[in-house]
Scaffold this motif. Sequence first.
Motif, PDB file in Angstrom:
ATOM      1  N   HIS A  27      34.995  34.444  -4.690  1.00 50.75           N
ATOM      2  CA  HIS A  27      36.006  34.421  -5.769  1.00 50.75           C
ATOM      3  C   HIS A  27      37.411  34.409  -5.140  1.00 50.75           C
ATOM      4  O   HIS A  27      38.273  33.634  -5.541  1.00 50.75           O
ATOM      5  CB  HIS A  27      35.817  35.641  -6.687  1.00 50.75           C
ATOM      6  CG  HIS A  27      37.046  36.077  -7.426  1.00 50.75           C
ATOM      7  ND1 HIS A  27      37.551  35.373  -8.508  1.00 50.75           N
ATOM      8  CD2 HIS A  27      37.891  37.131  -7.242  1.00 50.75           C
ATOM      9  CE1 HIS A  27      38.655  35.986  -8.941  1.00 50.75           C
ATOM     10  NE2 HIS A  27      38.880  37.060  -8.195  1.00 50.75           N
TER      11      HIS A  27
ATOM     12  N   ASP B  71      44.098  34.140 -10.443  1.00 49.19           N
ATOM     13  CA  ASP B  71      42.920  34.999 -10.580  1.00 49.19           C
ATOM     14  C   ASP B  71      42.214  34.723 -11.911  1.00 49.19           C
ATOM     15  O   ASP B  71      40.995  34.700 -11.996  1.00 49.19           O
ATOM     16  CB  ASP B  71      43.392  36.466 -10.522  1.00 49.19           C
ATOM     17  CG  ASP B  71      42.253  37.466 -10.510  1.00 49.19           C
ATOM     18  OD1 ASP B  71      41.164  37.132 -10.009  1.00 49.19           O
ATOM     19  OD2 ASP B  71      42.462  38.591 -10.998  1.00 49.19           O
TER      20      ASP B  71
ATOM     21  N   ARG C 166      32.487  38.481  -4.397  1.00 44.67           N
ATOM     22  CA  ARG C 166      33.921  38.742  -4.586  1.00 44.67           C
ATOM     23  C   ARG C 166      34.738  37.980  -3.534  1.00 44.67           C
ATOM     24  O   ARG C 166      35.829  37.508  -3.804  1.00 44.67           O
ATOM     25  CB  ARG C 166      34.140  40.265  -4.488  1.00 44.67           C
ATOM     26  CG  ARG C 166      35.502  40.783  -4.771  1.00 44.67           C
ATOM     27  CD  ARG C 166      36.031  40.537  -6.155  1.00 44.67           C
ATOM     28  NE  ARG C 166      35.097  40.750  -7.239  1.00 44.67           N
ATOM     29  CZ  ARG C 166      35.375  40.448  -8.510  1.00 44.67           C
ATOM     30  NH1 ARG C 166      36.540  39.955  -8.842  1.00 44.67           N
ATOM     31  NH2 ARG C 166      34.480  40.647  -9.442  1.00 44.67           N
TER      32      ARG C 166
ATOM     33  N   HIS D 141      44.350  40.068  -2.987  1.00 41.32           N
ATOM     34  CA  HIS D 141      44.499  40.657  -4.328  1.00 41.32           C
ATOM     35  C   HIS D 141      43.334  41.583  -4.689  1.00 41.32           C
ATOM     36  O   HIS D 141      43.522  42.587  -5.354  1.00 41.32           O
ATOM     37  CB  HIS D 141      44.722  39.575  -5.409  1.00 41.32           C
ATOM     38  CG  HIS D 141      43.482  38.923  -5.914  1.00 41.32           C
ATOM     39  ND1 HIS D 141      42.790  37.970  -5.209  1.00 41.32           N
ATOM     40  CD2 HIS D 141      42.790  39.108  -7.061  1.00 41.32           C
ATOM     41  CE1 HIS D 141      41.735  37.593  -5.916  1.00 41.32           C
ATOM     42  NE2 HIS D 141      41.709  38.267  -7.048  1.00 41.32           N
ATOM     43  N   ASP D 142      42.124  41.255  -4.227  1.00 44.95           N
ATOM     44  CA  ASP D 142      40.963  42.105  -4.527  1.00 44.95           C
ATOM     45  C   ASP D 142      40.467  42.862  -3.293  1.00 44.95           C
ATOM     46  O   ASP D 142      39.301  43.270  -3.253  1.00 44.95           O
ATOM     47  CB  ASP D 142      39.815  41.242  -5.084  1.00 44.95           C
ATOM     48  CG  ASP D 142      39.956  40.983  -6.584  1.00 44.95           C
ATOM     49  OD1 ASP D 142      40.704  41.721  -7.251  1.00 44.95           O
ATOM     50  OD2 ASP D 142      39.300  40.046  -7.085  1.00 44.95           O
TER      51      ASP D 142
ATOM     52  N   ARG E 240      35.730  30.878 -13.554  1.00 41.06           N
ATOM     53  CA  ARG E 240      35.989  31.711 -14.734  1.00 41.06           C
ATOM     54  C   ARG E 240      35.604  30.975 -16.016  1.00 41.06           C
ATOM     55  O   ARG E 240      35.870  29.787 -16.167  1.00 41.06           O
ATOM     56  CB  ARG E 240      37.478  32.073 -14.811  1.00 41.06           C
ATOM     57  CG  ARG E 240      37.983  32.878 -13.641  1.00 41.06           C
ATOM     58  CD  ARG E 240      37.447  34.283 -13.646  1.00 41.06           C
ATOM     59  NE  ARG E 240      38.358  35.184 -12.951  1.00 41.06           N
ATOM     60  CZ  ARG E 240      38.024  36.405 -12.582  1.00 41.06           C
ATOM     61  NH1 ARG E 240      36.813  36.877 -12.835  1.00 41.06           N
ATOM     62  NH2 ARG E 240      38.902  37.164 -11.967  1.00 41.06           N
TER      63      ARG E 240
HETATM   64 FE   LIG Z   1      40.209  38.717  -8.607  1.00 41.99          FE
END
Ligand SMILES: [Fe+2]
Length: 194
Positions: free
Chosen positions: A20, A127, A17, A49-50, A133
């Motif tokens: 990412h 994102d 994560r 954001h995460d 992605r």
């Molecule tokens: Fe994300």
Amino acid sequence: MNKEILDNLLKDIGENRFNHTLRVVKESKKLAKIHNIDMDKAITSALLHDCAKFEDKNKLLNMAYDFDIMRNNIMKLNNHLIHAPLGAILAEYKYNVLDKDILNAIKYHTTGRRNMSQLEKLTYIADYIEPARKFNGIEKVRQLAYLDLDKSTLLAMDESLIFLINNDRIISKDTFEAREQLIINIYFKEEMNE
Ligand SMILES: [Fe+2]
Ligand SMILES: [Fe+2]
């Protein structure tokens, strides 16, 4: 980027994560430049954001109860949504972010909402399109991202909705309201100004 923040993030969200997140930061920088959006805000929103997407799912759920996020029924029914509003709370109280626009970009990065700011759309799209992605239809969303944030966000939302519908997942009303607003921005701007 602040080393303490990076260390905290890595510890909380784990290596995958975290990587990412770094890709989202890179994508956000690119989009900020193209669309003339505040670079520092774009970087901070992407970086955090995460921040609440804890590797430890029990920690995520416990914190969501502690901060009263679970009062919203949809959070109980779609746990994937929790980390965004919880992230905005952590950004404010753990990482001392005061800027409302950044906090909203974090809070709404999964669902969107009516009247999203340019920064909110940027974070949502960065994102969505970061290089690792591989969603259906992502190439078109990527192309549009560098031309028109409204059109790109609308298409990304539609692809997400199709996925959620096909998988019988609960959908936030914020996404429908975001979509309605984007369609007005894109197709009905003149009518709305009359
Ligand atoms: Fe994300
Ligand atoms: Fe997320």
